[in-house]
Design an enzyme around this catalytic site. Structure first.
Site, PDB file in Angstrom:
ATOM      1  N   CYS A  68       0.843  -1.197   0.000  1.00 11.05           N
ATOM      2  CA  CYS A  68       0.000   0.000   0.000  1.00 11.05           C
ATOM      3  C   CYS A  68       0.882   1.253   0.000  1.00 11.05           C
ATOM      4  O   CYS A  68       1.759   1.392   0.852  1.00 11.05           O
ATOM      5  CB  CYS A  68      -0.907   0.013   1.226  1.00 11.05           C
ATOM      6  N   CYS A  76      -0.835   6.527   6.758  1.00 11.46           N
ATOM      7  CA  CYS A  76      -1.991   5.876   7.376  1.00 11.46           C
ATOM      8  C   CYS A  76      -1.569   5.097   8.620  1.00 11.46           C
ATOM      9  O   CYS A  76      -0.567   4.376   8.606  1.00 11.46           O
ATOM     10  CB  CYS A  76      -2.639   4.946   6.359  1.00 11.46           C
ATOM     11  N   CYS A  79      -2.343   0.091   9.314  1.00  3.95           N
ATOM     12  CA  CYS A  79      -1.547  -1.132   9.185  1.00  3.95           C
ATOM     13  C   CYS A  79      -0.176  -0.926   9.819  1.00  3.95           C
ATOM     14  O   CYS A  79       0.472   0.091   9.577  1.00  3.95           O
ATOM     15  CB  CYS A  79      -1.388  -1.520   7.722  1.00  3.95           C
ATOM     16  N   CYS A 153      -8.405   1.164   0.116  1.00  2.05           N
ATOM     17  CA  CYS A 153      -7.758   0.447   1.219  1.00  2.05           C
ATOM     18  C   CYS A 153      -7.408  -0.952   0.724  1.00  2.05           C
ATOM     19  O   CYS A 153      -8.288  -1.714   0.318  1.00  2.05           O
ATOM     20  CB  CYS A 153      -8.690   0.362   2.429  1.00  2.05           C
ATOM     21  N   GLN A 221     -17.331 -10.451  13.046  1.00  2.00           N
ATOM     22  CA  GLN A 221     -15.910 -10.577  12.745  1.00  2.00           C
ATOM     23  C   GLN A 221     -15.601 -10.013  11.367  1.00  2.00           C
ATOM     24  O   GLN A 221     -16.306 -10.296  10.398  1.00  2.00           O
ATOM     25  CB  GLN A 221     -15.475 -12.038  12.816  1.00  2.00           C
ATOM     26  N   TYR A 250     -20.371 -12.626  27.250  1.00  2.00           N
ATOM     27  CA  TYR A 250     -20.142 -11.601  26.234  1.00  2.00           C
ATOM     28  C   TYR A 250     -20.520 -12.216  24.878  1.00  2.00           C
ATOM     29  O   TYR A 250     -19.807 -12.077  23.889  1.00  2.00           O
ATOM     30  CB  TYR A 250     -18.680 -11.144  26.211  1.00  2.00           C
ATOM     31  N   GLU A 271     -25.271 -11.145  27.420  1.00  2.00           N
ATOM     32  CA  GLU A 271     -24.846 -10.038  26.560  1.00  2.00           C
ATOM     33  C   GLU A 271     -25.531  -8.756  27.018  1.00  2.00           C
ATOM     34  O   GLU A 271     -26.723  -8.766  27.349  1.00  2.00           O
ATOM     35  CB  GLU A 271     -25.209 -10.336  25.100  1.00  2.00           C
ATOM     36  N   ASP A 315     -15.650 -14.530  25.763  1.00  2.00           N
ATOM     37  CA  ASP A 315     -15.220 -13.732  24.604  1.00  2.00           C
ATOM     38  C   ASP A 315     -15.347 -12.251  24.946  1.00  2.00           C
ATOM     39  O   ASP A 315     -16.194 -11.539  24.400  1.00  2.00           O
ATOM     40  CB  ASP A 315     -16.078 -14.100  23.389  1.00  2.00           C
ATOM     41  N   CYS A 342      -8.920 -11.054  21.854  1.00  2.79           N
ATOM     42  CA  CYS A 342      -8.410 -10.218  20.770  1.00  2.79           C
ATOM     43  C   CYS A 342      -7.233  -9.368  21.215  1.00  2.79           C
ATOM     44  O   CYS A 342      -6.677  -8.617  20.408  1.00  2.79           O
ATOM     45  CB  CYS A 342      -9.518  -9.335  20.198  1.00  2.79           C
TER      46      CYS A 342
END
Length: 385
Positions: A68, A76, A79, A153, A221, A250, A271, A315, A342
């Site tokens: 990119c 940017c 990334c 992108c 996701q 969650y 949740e 999660d 994550c």
């Protein structure tokens, strides 16, 4: 800003590497371990500096030309690793996970970070653009409110790139989200839809036999292969039986519940988001052993009526579950917990708390579900010692 020559050290969590200069720690972006670079200091903090590698004097064999043109110092901020070969990116993430577990949980463990099908570009199905003062959409520069307009992108899904976002003018200072679903539904959602002034369009997401009709801005996701990979891993790790009572904490709209419930006893999804609960109840209405409870996980688990559970899917958001939730789970003595993380630092902190409460990290898998960035997903199986 000051320019300094640096010998670049190991990778650190957050998309940078660690170097030292005159005894001071420097977090360097756009560099790779083992390189010698000329770096521009971008931020001075008490105890450390931040810097960008603006010239590479001795490159790593893992260095490549970024695909990119908007990746690099002062450009940017989306990334972190476009200058690294994709296989090297995964090794860096593997090192980050091992370092976080060792430092925060006292665990020596290494697992490969596995690629997902589809390659490192063209995967992201949800992209939020910021809008510059002249009305052109783009992305924020790293640690900046300045917007860099872009032509496209490179990590965005082809169907997202095809949407009429970047050629249009938008209200300055706003944002606009472009979405493609697993069913091929697309949507362009200006910021007004997020605030409720305009209803966000619906898109369909499918996993197995179930379909969720979601607001386009709702969580799903962003890698097309992430949900299938994560749910298959959790199902394999927990190996539910019809006698098992399951908590999906969650749980969002019940994605993990949809995979576990056909093999288990009652599944309770907890949740806090009202819309996610409503969507999940509709999507899983043909699973009679699934029920949803709306509320904060810590608050729900503090209720003494929540006494018995056999299996738990955890999660949490990027900040992790936290001590109160982990201790509430451990106090119920489930026979297995699948932790979907994550953020490796939050995962390591919670694994340490589980360890204090008699649970050990028995298995792990990690997935490169965010290629070209420093993010990745870890799934760990925690069992009583």
């Amino acid at each position: 800003m000051t320019l300094i020559e640096l010998e670049v050290g190991p990778v650190a969590h957050g998309g940078h590497c660690v170097a030292r200069h005159n005894g001071q720690v420097i977090f360097v972006r756009h560099a790779l371990p083992g390189e010698r670079v000329l770096a521009r200091v971008t931020d001075e903090r008490k105890g450390f500096l931040r810097a960008d590698a603006v010239e590479v004097l001795l490159p790593s064999p893992d260095r490549v030309i970024p695909p990119c043109p908007f990746a690099g110092p002062g450009a940017c901020g989306g990334c972190d690793w476009q200058h690294a070969d994709p296989a090297a990116q995964r090794r860096l993430k593997e090192q980050v996970l091992a370092e976080q577990l060792a430092r925060l949980a006292g665990i020596t463990a290494t697992v490969p970070v596995e690629p997902l099908p589809g390659g490192p570009l063209g995967w992201r199905t949800r992209v939020q653009y910021a809008v510059a003062a002249d009305g052109r959409p783009g992305f924020h520069k790293h640690r900046s409110s300045e917007v860099l307009p872009v032509d496209r992108c490179r990590i965005a899904h082809p169907s997202v790139q095809a949407l009429p976002v970047l050629a249009a003018s938008w209200p300055p200072g706003s944002s606009v989200e472009a979405v493609v679903s697993s069913e091929g539904d697309t949507a362009v959602v200006p910021r007004a839809s997020r605030t409720g002034a305009v209803s966000a369009p619906k898109v369909r997401e499918t996993l197995g036999a179930f379909t969720w009709n979601l607001d386009a801005t709702a969580f799903w996701q962003v890698h097309p292969q992430a949900a299938p990979a994560f749910t298959a891993t959790v199902l394999d790790m927990l190996a539910p039986t019809p006698a098992d009572r399951v908590w999906d904490l969650y749980g969002g709209a019940g994605v993990f519940a949809s995979v576990l419930a056909p093999h288990s006893g009652p599944v309770t999804v907890v949740e806090s988001d009202r819309r996610a609960v409503s969507v999940g109840q509709r999507a899983l209405r043909d699973l009679p052993n699934v029920r949803f409870t709306r509320g904060d996980v810590a608050t729900v688990l503090s209720n003494p009526r929540w006494r018995t559970v056999d299996l738990v899917v955890l999660d949490p958001p990027r900040s992790g579950a936290g001590r109160a939730v982990v201790e509430s789970i451990a106090a119920r003595s489930p026979r297995a917990v699948a932790y979907v993380a994550c953020d490796p630092a939050a995962f390591a902190r919670d694994v340490r708390t589980f360890g204090e409460r008699g649970y050990e990290l028995a298995r792990m898998r990690a997935f490169d579900s965010f290629p070209m960035t420093h993010h990745f997903e870890t799934i760990g199986l925690l069992l009583p010692r």
